[in-house]
Design a protein around this motif. Structure first.
Motif, PDB file in Angstrom:
ATOM      1  N   GLU A 244      45.556  24.081  83.863  1.00  0.00           N
ATOM      2  CA  GLU A 244      44.756  22.862  83.893  1.00  0.00           C
ATOM      3  C   GLU A 244      45.563  21.732  84.530  1.00  0.00           C
ATOM      4  N   ASP A 245      44.878  20.870  85.248  1.00  0.00           N
ATOM      5  CA  ASP A 245      45.493  19.647  85.757  1.00  0.00           C
ATOM      6  C   ASP A 245      45.257  18.555  84.714  1.00  0.00           C
ATOM      7  N   MET A 248      42.983  15.494  85.609  1.00  0.00           N
ATOM      8  CA  MET A 248      41.610  15.673  86.082  1.00  0.00           C
ATOM      9  C   MET A 248      40.664  15.945  84.905  1.00  0.00           C
ATOM     10  N   VAL A 249      39.401  15.571  85.095  1.00  0.00           N
ATOM     11  CA  VAL A 249      38.378  15.767  84.055  1.00  0.00           C
ATOM     12  C   VAL A 249      38.134  17.263  83.836  1.00  0.00           C
ATOM     13  N   ILE A 250      37.968  17.630  82.570  1.00  0.00           N
ATOM     14  CA  ILE A 250      37.524  18.989  82.221  1.00  0.00           C
ATOM     15  C   ILE A 250      36.000  18.950  82.093  1.00  0.00           C
ATOM     16  N   HIS A 251      35.315  19.745  82.883  1.00  0.00           N
ATOM     17  CA  HIS A 251      33.861  19.865  82.775  1.00  0.00           C
ATOM     18  C   HIS A 251      33.541  21.101  81.924  1.00  0.00           C
ATOM     19  N   GLN A 272      37.484  22.623  86.275  1.00  0.00           N
ATOM     20  CA  GLN A 272      37.901  21.393  86.932  1.00  0.00           C
ATOM     21  C   GLN A 272      37.531  21.479  88.404  1.00  0.00           C
ATOM     22  N   ILE A 274      38.481  20.248  91.828  1.00  0.00           N
ATOM     23  CA  ILE A 274      39.614  19.625  92.510  1.00  0.00           C
ATOM     24  C   ILE A 274      39.456  19.850  94.008  1.00  0.00           C
ATOM     25  N   TYR A 303      40.586  19.189  73.957  1.00  0.00           N
ATOM     26  CA  TYR A 303      39.504  18.611  74.757  1.00  0.00           C
ATOM     27  C   TYR A 303      38.899  17.430  74.002  1.00  0.00           C
ATOM     28  N   ARG A 307      38.353  12.865  77.874  1.00  0.00           N
ATOM     29  CA  ARG A 307      39.001  13.779  78.810  1.00  0.00           C
ATOM     30  C   ARG A 307      38.007  14.777  79.405  1.00  0.00           C
ATOM     31  N   VAL A 308      36.879  14.968  78.713  1.00  0.00           N
ATOM     32  CA  VAL A 308      35.942  16.007  79.141  1.00  0.00           C
ATOM     33  C   VAL A 308      34.543  15.434  79.323  1.00  0.00           C
TER      34      VAL A 308
END
Length: 432
Positions: A244-245, A248-251, A272, A274, A303, A307-308
């Protein structure tokens, strides 16, 4: 009268002594179906000789006519034993003992499950080709076989690792069960014609060989939608460790299940976006758990709200029957950012399939964290009407929940727009 009954050696302990459940699973050519057909006839004969009256119930999940049943196998098994044939009456549509005490009945569970409750005095129930039989069917079927010393026999070729039959009789067998794995190598009478077919499959169909002949779970499905895409992803090392980055947002893309033993599975794919890449970094699937369990999983994965972003299918606004609230409201009450994707209308399932195919070349999948999801999308396949040779759309089975959430992800993804090029002439005018 003593007679000698020939069985594959591995089946001798299965049929020795008393047991509530007997069964065998494995690949083609093992002689399990013919052996169980023969033993079902012998069981009918023994019951009749003991003065018992009742039926031998032979079931399959799908049976449109007697041609789809085990009748032909049982007739062949009886006729192969001269001593046994003398005790039966066999017609085009019936098999029964000559004394008329015991008869065979053939039923397809998908269409006639509820009618089984009215079947009187089931001495034995044999479920053949049992892998597709649902847990709901087992829950209704087992209690109907309730005569003293009645038995349930199960034979199947494993397909889906978590099928209701496999879970019930292989991974968590009942206490009073005698069930073994049986494959072609366990059959002392394995015919030469099948040996030629086996060697041909080994050479030309290596992807499905272990399933067909070795009793392995099915990993290559006819009509599977994403076989070539998954093969390409593996060859290009896109199914690997995908970190995971943290910036960046976690979808999180969901397929909604429900609460209770008979509810569909609930799924999250964590991804994510990207640049031009879709990174699938996690996967979650449970059956019958309340929304609180899903929230607990989010916490364990780190999560947190902020963040998500959670994406729900169109039924995300529907009231959940048990807890009397919607999934959207429950997640929003926990401070998550939630979006419900509108209903895609008629043909939505195939629209998702096409979106997955469109975007698969940009998808990376974490092999360990997404193992369950990978199995599901590999097995997701078209349901076919073999008589009319036409496709009926995606097959709704245990794989479709993860596949639907994966399709939702690909439907939502949008390729980032390239930045407009700088107009240097306007910049120069501004300088002047």
């Amino acid at each position: 009268m003593k007679v000698e009954v020939q069985l594959p050696p591995k089946l001798i302990p299965v049929f020795t002594g008393s047991a509530r459940y007997r069964g065998a699973y494995g690949g083609r050519g093992s002689a399990k179906t013919r052996s169980f057909a023969k033993m079902a006839a012998i069981h009918a004969h023994r019951c009749a000789q003991a003065g018992k009256e009742g039926i031998i119930l032979c079931v399959r999940e799908f049976m449109n006519s007697l041609d789809d049943s085990s009748m032909a196998e049982i007739k062949a098994a009886i006729r192969s034993e001269e001593w046994l044939e003398a005790h039966f009456e066999i017609g085009d549509t019936f098999i029964r003992t000559k004394c008329r005490r015991v008869e065979f009945i053939f039923v397809g569970l998908s269409r006639h499950l509820d009618s089984i409750k009215s079947k009187a005095r089931i001495l034995l129930c044999w479920a053949d080709e049992a892998d597709p039989i649902t847990e709901t069917a087992w829950e209704k079927l087992v209690p109907t076989v309730r005569e003293d010393n009645s038995e349930i026999w199960v034979t199947w070729n494993p397909e889906i690792e978590d099928s209701a039959t496999d879970l019930r009789f292989r991974k968590n067998p009942p206490p009073d069960a005698r069930i073994v794995e049986l494959n072609f190598a366990d059959n002392p009478w394995f015919p030469k014609v099948l040996e030629a077919e086996r060697l041909n499959d080994k050479e030309r169909r290596p992807d499905s060989y272990e399933h067909i002949w070795g009793g392995a779970y099915k990993t290559h499905f006819e009509g599977a939608y994403f076989t070539t895409h998954l093969t390409a992803a593996r060859e290009q090392n896109r199914i690997t460790t995908v970190p995971e980055d943290p910036h960046m947002v976690i979808h999180l893309f969901a397929d909604i299940g429900g609460t209770g033993a008979k509810a569909d599975n609930f799924v999250f794919w964590a991804a994510q976006f990207i640049g031009l890449t879709i990174k699938c970094v996690n996967h979650y699937e449970v059956q019958g758990q309340p929304i609180g369990s899903h929230l607990d999983w989010l916490r364990t994965q780190g999560y947190a709200p902020g963040r998500v972003k959670i994406w729900l299918p169109h039924d995300g606004d529907t009231q959940e029957k048990v807890i009397d609230t919607s999934y959207r409201k429950s997640f929003e009450d926990a401070l998550y950012d939630v979006e419900v994707v509108p209903n895609q209308g008629k043909g939505a399932a195939m629209q998702r399939v096409e979106k997955v195919r469109e975007h698969f070349s940009r998808i990376w999948i974490d092999e360990a964290k997404c193992a369950g999801g990978l199995k599901a999308i590999a097995a997701y396949h078209e349901k076919r009407d073999e008589k009319r040779k036409i496709g009926l759309g995606p097959n709704h089975d245990g794989n479709s929940h993860s596949a639907d959430a994966f399709g939702l992800m690909c439907s939502v993804y949008q390729e980032p727009k390239a930045a407009a090029p700088l107009d240097l002439s306007r910049l120069m005018k501004g300088v002047a």
